[in-house]
Design a protein around this motif. Structure first.
Motif, PDB file in Angstrom:
ATOM      1  N   GLN A 194       0.759  -0.851   0.196  1.00 22.61           N
ATOM      2  CA  GLN A 194      -0.439  -0.038   0.132  1.00 22.61           C
ATOM      3  C   GLN A 194       0.023   1.132  -0.360  1.00 22.61           C
ATOM      4  O   GLN A 194       0.547   2.114  -0.793  1.00 22.61           O
ATOM      5  CB  GLN A 194      -1.238   0.119   0.795  1.00 22.61           C
ATOM      6  N   LYS A 195       1.750   1.416   0.648  1.00 22.31           N
ATOM      7  CA  LYS A 195       2.886   2.489   1.051  1.00 22.31           C
ATOM      8  C   LYS A 195       3.077   2.353  -0.324  1.00 22.31           C
ATOM      9  O   LYS A 195       3.834   4.104  -1.365  1.00 22.31           O
ATOM     10  CB  LYS A 195       4.012   1.901   2.053  1.00 22.31           C
ATOM     11  N   GLN A 196       3.721   2.004  -1.810  1.00 21.28           N
ATOM     12  CA  GLN A 196       3.950   2.041  -2.236  1.00 21.28           C
ATOM     13  C   GLN A 196       3.253   2.412  -3.921  1.00 21.28           C
ATOM     14  O   GLN A 196       3.659   3.596  -4.515  1.00 21.28           O
ATOM     15  CB  GLN A 196       4.817   0.574  -3.192  1.00 21.28           C
ATOM     16  N   MET A 197       1.882   1.758  -3.732  1.00 15.75           N
ATOM     17  CA  MET A 197       1.048   2.152  -3.926  1.00 15.75           C
ATOM     18  C   MET A 197       0.314   4.141  -4.303  1.00 15.75           C
ATOM     19  O   MET A 197       0.773   4.552  -4.915  1.00 15.75           O
ATOM     20  CB  MET A 197      -0.156   1.430  -4.496  1.00 15.75           C
ATOM     21  N   ARG A 198       0.222   3.799  -2.701  1.00 10.94           N
ATOM     22  CA  ARG A 198       0.276   5.388  -2.422  1.00 10.94           C
ATOM     23  C   ARG A 198       1.431   6.224  -2.552  1.00 10.94           C
ATOM     24  O   ARG A 198       1.038   7.311  -2.946  1.00 10.94           O
ATOM     25  CB  ARG A 198      -0.300   5.562  -0.853  1.00 10.94           C
ATOM     26  N   ALA A 199       2.973   6.152  -2.609  1.00 17.99           N
ATOM     27  CA  ALA A 199       3.801   7.025  -3.010  1.00 17.99           C
ATOM     28  C   ALA A 199       3.701   7.630  -4.630  1.00 17.99           C
ATOM     29  O   ALA A 199       4.303   8.865  -5.132  1.00 17.99           O
ATOM     30  CB  ALA A 199       5.108   5.994  -2.630  1.00 17.99           C
ATOM     31  N   HIS A 200       3.487   6.904  -5.281  1.00 19.33           N
ATOM     32  CA  HIS A 200       3.613   6.764  -6.500  1.00 19.33           C
ATOM     33  C   HIS A 200       1.982   7.416  -7.412  1.00 19.33           C
ATOM     34  O   HIS A 200       2.041   8.394  -7.738  1.00 19.33           O
ATOM     35  CB  HIS A 200       3.444   5.952  -7.441  1.00 19.33           C
ATOM     36  N   TRP A 201       0.409   6.848  -6.765  1.00 20.49           N
ATOM     37  CA  TRP A 201      -0.282   7.083  -7.385  1.00 20.49           C
ATOM     38  C   TRP A 201      -0.810   8.855  -6.602  1.00 20.49           C
ATOM     39  O   TRP A 201      -1.222   9.606  -7.573  1.00 20.49           O
ATOM     40  CB  TRP A 201      -1.835   6.605  -6.871  1.00 20.49           C
ATOM     41  N   GLN A 202      -0.510   9.042  -5.326  1.00 22.74           N
ATOM     42  CA  GLN A 202      -0.579  10.701  -5.258  1.00 22.74           C
ATOM     43  C   GLN A 202       0.455  11.756  -6.233  1.00 22.74           C
ATOM     44  O   GLN A 202       0.130  12.920  -5.667  1.00 22.74           O
ATOM     45  CB  GLN A 202      -0.298  10.639  -3.412  1.00 22.74           C
TER      46      GLN A 202
ATOM     47  N   PRO B 164      -6.080   6.356  10.713  1.00 19.07           N
ATOM     48  CA  PRO B 164      -5.425   7.173   9.804  1.00 19.07           C
ATOM     49  C   PRO B 164      -3.214   6.239  10.240  1.00 19.07           C
ATOM     50  O   PRO B 164      -2.482   7.146   9.830  1.00 19.07           O
ATOM     51  CB  PRO B 164      -5.037   8.313  11.459  1.00 19.07           C
ATOM     52  N   SER B 165      -3.238   5.892  10.440  1.00 23.25           N
ATOM     53  CA  SER B 165      -2.343   4.933  10.939  1.00 23.25           C
ATOM     54  C   SER B 165      -1.752   4.152   9.010  1.00 23.25           C
ATOM     55  O   SER B 165      -0.469   3.783   8.891  1.00 23.25           O
ATOM     56  CB  SER B 165      -1.889   3.695  11.576  1.00 23.25           C
ATOM     57  N   MET B 166      -2.902   4.136   7.990  1.00 28.13           N
ATOM     58  CA  MET B 166      -2.427   3.516   6.573  1.00 28.13           C
ATOM     59  C   MET B 166      -2.302   4.553   6.016  1.00 28.13           C
ATOM     60  O   MET B 166      -2.448   5.263   5.595  1.00 28.13           O
ATOM     61  CB  MET B 166      -4.259   2.809   7.036  1.00 28.13           C
ATOM     62  N   PRO B 167      -1.438   4.328   4.845  1.00 32.25           N
ATOM     63  CA  PRO B 167      -1.239   4.267   3.631  1.00 32.25           C
ATOM     64  C   PRO B 167      -1.774   5.277   2.680  1.00 32.25           C
ATOM     65  O   PRO B 167      -2.427   6.214   2.336  1.00 32.25           O
ATOM     66  CB  PRO B 167      -0.175   3.741   2.996  1.00 32.25           C
ATOM     67  N   PHE B 168      -3.787   4.933   2.916  1.00 32.53           N
ATOM     68  CA  PHE B 168      -4.500   5.358   1.977  1.00 32.53           C
ATOM     69  C   PHE B 168      -5.594   5.931   2.554  1.00 32.53           C
ATOM     70  O   PHE B 168      -6.651   6.066   2.666  1.00 32.53           O
ATOM     71  CB  PHE B 168      -5.097   3.666   1.154  1.00 32.53           C
ATOM     72  N   TYR B 169      -5.200   6.183   3.768  1.00 33.76           N
ATOM     73  CA  TYR B 169      -6.421   7.763   4.991  1.00 33.76           C
ATOM     74  C   TYR B 169      -6.477   8.678   3.418  1.00 33.76           C
ATOM     75  O   TYR B 169      -5.484   8.862   3.705  1.00 33.76           O
ATOM     76  CB  TYR B 169      -5.553   7.468   6.038  1.00 33.76           C
ATOM     77  N   LYS B 170      -7.913   8.704   3.838  1.00 35.93           N
ATOM     78  CA  LYS B 170      -8.358  10.061   3.154  1.00 35.93           C
ATOM     79  C   LYS B 170      -7.135   9.783   2.448  1.00 35.93           C
ATOM     80  O   LYS B 170      -7.118  10.563   0.960  1.00 35.93           O
ATOM     81  CB  LYS B 170      -8.092  11.472   4.268  1.00 35.93           C
ATOM     82  N   PHE B 171      -7.831   8.836   1.023  1.00 37.67           N
ATOM     83  CA  PHE B 171      -6.810   8.634  -0.163  1.00 37.67           C
ATOM     84  C   PHE B 171      -8.505   9.267  -1.498  1.00 37.67           C
ATOM     85  O   PHE B 171      -8.000   9.875  -2.845  1.00 37.67           O
ATOM     86  CB  PHE B 171      -6.679   7.456  -0.837  1.00 37.67           C
ATOM     87  N   GLY B 172      -8.911   9.068  -0.756  1.00 44.16           N
ATOM     88  CA  GLY B 172     -10.539   9.904  -1.752  1.00 44.16           C
ATOM     89  C   GLY B 172     -11.726   9.965  -1.383  1.00 44.16           C
ATOM     90  O   GLY B 172     -11.778  10.046   0.423  1.00 44.16           O
ATOM     91  N   ASP B 173     -12.941   9.964  -1.797  1.00 45.04           N
ATOM     92  CA  ASP B 173     -14.558  10.357  -1.510  1.00 45.04           C
ATOM     93  C   ASP B 173     -14.834   8.902  -1.368  1.00 45.04           C
ATOM     94  O   ASP B 173     -15.124   8.177  -2.430  1.00 45.04           O
ATOM     95  CB  ASP B 173     -15.163  11.066  -2.376  1.00 45.04           C
TER      96      ASP B 173
END
Length: 377
Positions: free
Chosen positions: A175-183, A207-216
């Motif tokens: 998830q960290k890998q995905m979020r780091a690129h997708w953002q 709040p501790s997860m990489p995709f926290y507040k990623f979208g609607d």
């Protein structure tokens, strides 16, 4: 004549029911480039909703490309990257030559093996050198953004059963890998949807997860009985048959407004109807539906422990405050701590869920089978 009710596959055109507010919200997100998180139990119509919203969005903006990835049978990162790359390449062009050129240009270092199937559309099968992908998986993750910039189009990546990433060897690192690129993707937005609410909430609301507040985040509710009634009466009329409002309401009531079962029961009732659908026809069709599912339901029930069955029996009997000492003794639930574990296990098995301060069965037909055939309450 083809039956006018669809279940078990994506509902399109006239087979699609209501969801006007959800369609508008998703279309707005697609057009504006906002990420969307869609959560609902299985067979409530998530896939049909996303497809309908994509069709509406394309009418507003033709400079979009939709990629659909199904993680239902995906259990490893390797499978994920292949599925993602395949979907993105398939959406990138309509001609086989152009797809092959995109693979060569943007994925050459991974030595992709492309196989094209004959037919009307660009059906492709992609395999990658996993040893190379592991060295720099970010290149696969960034593939949609590269293709979007190159083509001048906006890509929307729609990923079904997204909670299955929890099955990966190291899901948090993934998830960290995905979020780091997708953002950093400015020409790509994501629509991530799944059926296991608690797992999806852990991914997107903690709040501790990489995709926290990623979208609607959109929670899909059941379609209302009123909307089902108008849909059912119209579909019967469109095929030269009739069903009254009361009878149409009976179908949605017996199926508890569950989209899959409403469509299935409506289909069985329609097939039994020559001119006018009666309550007797509907109840007969519903009884047959329960019996058709009996073997599956028995298998599910055989996999439950005695205390889990006792919990379900208490629930069906209308017991409240299941962790009270009175109910624990009456239904032999062990301890209050055990009640919590039982509920958590049944949620994990997708038999029950919680919401609006109540516990409910996810499958209304299984609920009826337990009451009438198993517990005989």
């Amino acid at each position: 004549m083809k039956a006018p009710f669809v279940f078990g596959k994506v509902a399109t055109k006239d087979d699609f029911t209501d969801r006007e507010n959800e369609v508008r919200r998703l279309v707005s997100n697609f057009v504006s480039g906002t990420n969307s998180i869609l959560i609902s139990p299985r067979r409530w119509g998530k896939s049909s909703l996303v497809v309908r919203a994509s069709e509406v969005a394309l009418k507003k903006n033709r400079k979009m490309k939709f990629c659909f990835v199904d993680l239902n049978n995906i259990r490893t990162e390797e499978q994920f990257y292949e599925a993602l790359a395949t979907s993105v390449l398939r959406a990138s062009a309509t001609r086989i030559q152009a797809i092959a050129e995109n693979a060569r240009k943007f994925m050459g270092r991974f030595v992709p093996n492309l196989t094209f199937s004959p037919g009307t559309g660009p059906e492709i099968k992609l395999s990658l050198d996993w040893k190379e992908v592991k060295k720099e998986p970010g290149d696969i993750v960034d593939l949609p953004e590269k293709l979007a910039r190159n083509s001048g189009m906006n890509f929307i990546i729609c990923i079904d059963e997204f909670q299955n990433i929890s099955e990966f060897t190291d899901p948090v690192s993934f998830q960290k890998q995905m979020r780091a690129h997708w953002q950093h993707h400015h020409n790509v937005s994501y629509c991530l949807y799944g059926s296991k609410r608690h797992m999806m909430m852990d991914v997107f609301e903690s709040p501790s997860m990489p995709f926290y507040k990623f979208g609607d985040i959109i929670f899909l509710d059941k379609i209302s009985a009123a909307d089902w009634k108008s849909f059912l009466t119209k579909r019967f009329e469109d095929t030269g048959k009739r069903i009254g409002g009361e009878e149409a309401g009976l179908i949605s009531e017996l199926a508890d407004c569950h989209p899959y079962y409403v469509q299935q029961l409506a289909r069985q009732s329609w097939l039994r109807t020559e001119t006018v659908c009666s309550a007797e026809i509907i109840r007969s069709a519903f009884s047959d539906l329960i019996l058709q599912m009996s073997m599956l339901f028995q298998t599910i029930t055989d996999g439950l422990s005695n205390t889990q069955l006792n919990f379900l029996r208490a629930l069906l009997s209308g017991a409240e405050q299941l962790s009270s000492q009175e109910n624990i003794i009456e239904y032999q639930l062990g301890t209050s701590a055990n009640v919590v574990r039982i509920k958590k296990a049944l949620i994990s098995k997708e038999i029950i869920d919680t919401g609006k301060n109540r516990i409910f069965f996810l499958d209304p037909v299984y609920r009826r089978w337990l009451m009438e055939y198993y517990f005989k309450l």
